[in-house]
Design a protein around this motif. Structure first.
Motif, PDB file in Angstrom:
ATOM      1  N   ARG A  23      10.654  12.861  -1.612  1.00 10.38           N
ATOM      2  CA  ARG A  23      10.973  13.097  -0.199  1.00 10.38           C
ATOM      3  C   ARG A  23      10.403  14.443   0.215  1.00 10.38           C
ATOM      4  N   GLY A  24       9.996  14.532   1.473  1.00  9.37           N
ATOM      5  CA  GLY A  24       9.541  15.812   1.993  1.00  9.37           C
ATOM      6  C   GLY A  24       8.075  15.792   2.345  1.00  9.37           C
ATOM      7  N   ALA A  25       7.467  16.976   2.324  1.00 12.28           N
ATOM      8  CA  ALA A  25       6.053  17.120   2.679  1.00 12.28           C
ATOM      9  C   ALA A  25       5.216  16.949   1.419  1.00 12.28           C
ATOM     10  N   PHE A  26       4.535  15.815   1.279  1.00 14.60           N
ATOM     11  CA  PHE A  26       3.712  15.556   0.092  1.00 14.60           C
ATOM     12  C   PHE A  26       2.627  14.549   0.458  1.00 14.60           C
ATOM     13  N   ARG A  27       1.637  14.435  -0.400  1.00 14.78           N
ATOM     14  CA  ARG A  27       0.621  13.389  -0.287  1.00 14.78           C
ATOM     15  C   ARG A  27       0.439  12.800  -1.673  1.00 14.78           C
ATOM     16  N   VAL A  28       0.113  11.529  -1.745  1.00 12.05           N
ATOM     17  CA  VAL A  28      -0.229  10.881  -3.006  1.00 12.05           C
ATOM     18  C   VAL A  28      -1.737  10.663  -2.979  1.00 12.05           C
ATOM     19  N   LEU A  29      -2.431  11.214  -4.007  1.00 12.13           N
ATOM     20  CA  LEU A  29      -3.892  11.159  -4.065  1.00 12.13           C
ATOM     21  C   LEU A  29      -4.327  10.486  -5.355  1.00 12.13           C
ATOM     22  N   ASP A  30      -5.540   9.880  -5.334  1.00 12.30           N
ATOM     23  CA  ASP A  30      -6.104   9.367  -6.577  1.00 12.30           C
ATOM     24  C   ASP A  30      -6.834  10.509  -7.296  1.00 12.30           C
ATOM     25  N   GLN A  31      -7.466  10.216  -8.429  1.00  9.33           N
ATOM     26  CA  GLN A  31      -8.109  11.270  -9.215  1.00  9.33           C
ATOM     27  C   GLN A  31      -9.253  11.940  -8.488  1.00  9.33           C
ATOM     28  N   GLU A  32      -9.838  11.244  -7.521  1.00 13.47           N
ATOM     29  CA  GLU A  32     -10.930  11.830  -6.743  1.00 13.47           C
ATOM     30  C   GLU A  32     -10.415  12.576  -5.514  1.00 13.47           C
ATOM     31  N   GLY A  33      -9.126  12.603  -5.341  1.00  9.20           N
ATOM     32  CA  GLY A  33      -8.546  13.317  -4.219  1.00  9.20           C
ATOM     33  C   GLY A  33      -8.425  12.491  -2.955  1.00  9.20           C
ATOM     34  N   GLU A  34      -8.669  11.181  -3.072  1.00  8.54           N
ATOM     35  CA  GLU A  34      -8.533  10.310  -1.901  1.00  8.54           C
ATOM     36  C   GLU A  34      -7.075   9.882  -1.741  1.00  8.54           C
ATOM     37  N   PRO A  35      -6.604   9.858  -0.501  1.00  8.63           N
ATOM     38  CA  PRO A  35      -5.205   9.471  -0.268  1.00  8.63           C
ATOM     39  C   PRO A  35      -4.930   8.036  -0.716  1.00  8.63           C
ATOM     40  N   ILE A  36      -3.764   7.829  -1.268  1.00  2.00           N
ATOM     41  CA  ILE A  36      -3.276   6.502  -1.640  1.00  2.00           C
ATOM     42  C   ILE A  36      -2.090   6.202  -0.744  1.00  2.00           C
ATOM     43  N   GLY A  37      -2.143   5.062  -0.071  1.00  2.00           N
ATOM     44  CA  GLY A  37      -1.033   4.684   0.796  1.00  2.00           C
ATOM     45  C   GLY A  37      -1.058   5.449   2.096  1.00  2.00           C
TER      46      GLY A  37
END
Ligand code: FES
Length: 89
Positions: A23-37
């Protein structure tokens, strides 16, 4: 004990027999730094390995009998707290 949470930080909570809830301010990224979801205020990350939507939880843990604590586990686990100077591995 419940700690007050700053509004600018993310929290990760392991749910008993279930996912990691972020929860909160975050991003989920793949190994190349591309956003997931898509950006959301709360996500559930799979930790049972059975989700068909990894890295996100799809509820499959309920069907597989996945068991896990809602606390740190294992001989190397320890609390990581900002106020005592411990760093997490
Ligand atoms: S933790 Fe929910 S599907 Fe893996």
């Amino acid at each position: 004990m419940t700690e007050a949470r700053r509004t600018d930080e993310a929290t990760v909570v392991p749910y008993r027999d279930g996912p990691l809830i972020i929860r909160g301010a975050f991003r989920v990224l793949d190994q190349e730094g591309e956003p997931i979801g898509t950006p959301r205020a709360t996500v559930a990350l799979c930790r049972c390995g059975r989700s068909r939507a990894r890295p996100f939880c799809d509820g499959s843990h309920r069907l597989t009998g996945f068991r896990a604590s809602d606390r740190a586990e294992g001989p190397d686990s320890r609390e990581c707290r900002e106020d005592d100077g411990n760093s997490c591995r």
